[in-house]
Design an enzyme around this catalytic site. Sequence first.
Site: not given
Ligand code: B4P
Length: 317
Positions: A95, A147, A153, A160, A278, A282
């Site tokens: 990630n 998800n 979310g 993925h 969890l 932000k």
């Molecule tokens: P999704 O399933 O689509 O979405 P998500 O995990 O809910 O993350 P979101 O992007 O909505 O962010 P959030 O603010 O909730 O997953 C897509 C994933 O792809 C994301 O995790 C993103 O980071 C990653 N990604 C995007 N572009 C990328 C690239 N070019 N290469 C590799 N990866 C890429 O959360 C922000 C972050 O915190 C996310 O990593 C999320 O998983 C994590 N998170 C959420 N809740 C958390 C918690 N309570 N504790 C710790 N981490 C948490």
Amino acid sequence: MSFETPTNFFHILGDKYNEAVSNSKIFFNGSSATNEVVHQLLGDSTVDFQYTLLHSLQHRPESGSIEKNPFAKPEPELTVLDSYGPNEEFKIVLNKFPVVAQHFMIVTKEFKSQDSPLSPSELQGTYIILQSLKASDKQNDWFAFYNCGPQSGASQPHKHIQFMSLPNKEDFVPFAEQLIMRSAAFLPNSQQEPLQNADIPFAHFVARLPEQHQLQEGELALYFASLLQRALTVSRRNEAEHISYNFICTTKYMMIVPRSNGKYKNSLGINSCGVLGLFLCKNEEILDLVKKDGPETILQHCGFPNTAGQGSDEYHY
Ligand code: B4P
């Protein structure tokens, strides 16, 4: 042909992660994070929640699209395994925007929709990685999450499945794990109902997995389908416009939580981590909102009413 992870998978993961962080290919948001665990009394149950407050959030795209898809060609610097699966149909990718170190994902090589259910092969690939992490990481407990659907979310439409380590188990035990401690393994395809804690105000379906033997693809699919069937029934009975749910898996249990809303009050996104307890906040305002309204109220708003005690019948989805 079967799934295999390299015996040193955990070391490959750690090395790749450290290299990507030192080359600034990963934007680690965890160093600015503070964590607070609360043990909340709900009815006769004590439920653990963790609030993670981020003081800075770097570079993360709010949402992707099929055209702007980071998983179509994952960055080589983030790619842990270029091929995974009996037909080499997956990649394992770090990630780019983690809050917890070594957060990684299985992504499909070909585009597949994040709105589709997990296939038997995707379930087995997930389970085998969880088994491998359990055998080699003596410090952390890991979970996988998916998800699925527009209100789950998720922000990326390319399929993925994510993997993250849990907070310290001395302090935080997910409610799903507390639930399975009091239960025998679930038998899919039986009259048995999945577990659901009546004190928790949203529908959730938990199945304890047998730990004596490694489950095969077909068995994993039966567990998944039994839980999904309940989630679909809840969604249908509540007249949900779309099918959305969170799926969580460890080597000990699977859980599915049907979802009605992806966000709370338009400011707090809730994904699978959220439904496990969890909460990612932000800014201070969002943390204050979680404390003021209460995590259980937020999850109630993002899910559907609890259905504990309601058995299934032949009309179940
Ligand atoms: P999704 O399933 O689509 O979405 P998500 O995990 O809910 O993350 P979101 O992007 O909505 O962010 P959030 O603010 O909730 O997953 C897509 C994933 O792809 C994301 O995790 C993103 O980071 C990653 N990604 C995007 N572009 C990328 C690239 N070019 N290469 C590799 N990866 C890429 O959360 C922000 C972050 O915190 C996310 O990593 C999320 O998983 C994590 N998170 C959420 N809740 C958390 C918690 N309570 N504790 C710790 N981490 C948490």
